[in-house]
Design a protein around this motif. Structure first.
Motif, mmCIF file in Angstrom:
data_model
loop_
_atom_site.group_PDB
_atom_site.id
_atom_site.type_symbol
_atom_site.label_atom_id
_atom_site.label_comp_id
_atom_site.label_asym_id
_atom_site.label_seq_id
_atom_site.Cartn_x
_atom_site.Cartn_y
_atom_site.Cartn_z
ATOM 1 N N UNK A 72 0.857 -1.185 0.000
ATOM 2 C CA UNK A 72 0.000 0.000 0.000
ATOM 3 C C UNK A 72 0.891 1.231 0.000
ATOM 4 N N UNK A 73 0.494 2.259 -0.741
ATOM 5 C CA UNK A 73 1.222 3.529 -0.692
ATOM 6 C C UNK A 73 0.953 4.175 0.670
ATOM 7 N N UNK A 74 1.679 5.210 0.990
ATOM 8 C CA UNK A 74 1.530 5.858 2.301
ATOM 9 C C UNK A 74 0.090 6.300 2.549
ATOM 10 N N UNK A 75 -0.527 6.961 1.572
ATOM 11 C CA UNK A 75 -1.893 7.454 1.750
ATOM 12 C C UNK A 75 -2.902 6.343 1.964
ATOM 13 N N UNK A 76 -2.839 5.309 1.129
ATOM 14 C CA UNK A 76 -3.776 4.189 1.274
ATOM 15 C C UNK A 76 -3.517 3.438 2.575
ATOM 16 N N UNK A 77 -2.241 3.306 2.950
ATOM 17 C CA UNK A 77 -1.888 2.626 4.193
ATOM 18 C C UNK A 77 -2.482 3.368 5.396
ATOM 19 N N UNK A 78 -2.352 4.678 5.402
ATOM 20 C CA UNK A 78 -2.916 5.462 6.502
ATOM 21 C C UNK A 78 -4.433 5.338 6.559
ATOM 22 N N UNK A 79 -5.090 5.431 5.392
ATOM 23 C CA UNK A 79 -6.549 5.305 5.370
ATOM 24 C C UNK A 79 -6.990 3.908 5.825
ATOM 25 N N UNK A 80 -6.243 2.903 5.403
ATOM 26 C CA UNK A 80 -6.553 1.526 5.800
ATOM 27 C C UNK A 80 -6.418 1.367 7.318
ATOM 28 N N UNK A 81 -5.313 1.848 7.877
ATOM 29 C CA UNK A 81 -5.075 1.704 9.316
ATOM 30 C C UNK A 81 -6.067 2.491 10.168
ATOM 31 N N UNK A 82 -6.617 3.580 9.628
ATOM 32 C CA UNK A 82 -7.596 4.386 10.373
ATOM 33 C C UNK A 82 -9.036 3.948 10.094
ATOM 34 N N UNK A 83 -9.195 2.865 9.348
ATOM 35 C CA UNK A 83 -10.510 2.334 8.980
ATOM 36 C C UNK A 83 -11.354 3.357 8.239
ATOM 37 N N UNK A 84 -10.702 4.145 7.393
ATOM 38 C CA UNK A 84 -11.406 5.121 6.566
ATOM 39 C C UNK A 84 -11.902 4.499 5.263
#
Length: 97
Positions: free
Chosen positions: A49-61
């Motif tokens: 996952x790229x940084x943006x998708x990884x962050x959204x994934x980890x925050x359940x967005x």
């Protein structure tokens, strides 16, 4: 379990969600994959996952926990196929040399 070879291979793949070529190894957030408080899931449960998708994934967005786990499982199947194809191609080239 830690697997530096798998993590390196994952990081070479584009983001499984958006295709960004700059990806990182994102671990599953599912306790079923070994995730716990302060404990990463087993490296077998990683996808690029790229940084943006990884962050959204980890925050359940990207969805609820249940939806995120289902999405991750689908990504994992695709990634494992991609890695298996790469390995087969490397093995084939090695044999024909």
């Amino acid at each position: 379990m830690r697997d530096s070879k798998r993590l390196a291979a994952i990081r070479k793949l584009p983001c499984i969600r958006c295709g960004n070529p700059n990806s990182q190894a994102a671990h599953s957030n599912s306790s079923g994959h070994g995730k716990g408080r302060g404990i990463k899931a087993d490296d077998a449960y990683t996808v690029p996952l790229c940084v943006g998708c990884h962050q959204r994934f980890d925050r359940f967005e990207l969805g609820t926990r249940t939806e995120s786990e289902a999405m991750f499982d689908q990504w994992l199947v695709r990634v494992n196929r991609m890695l298996a194809m790469e390995e087969a191609l490397l093995h084939k080239d090695f044999i024909t040399i």
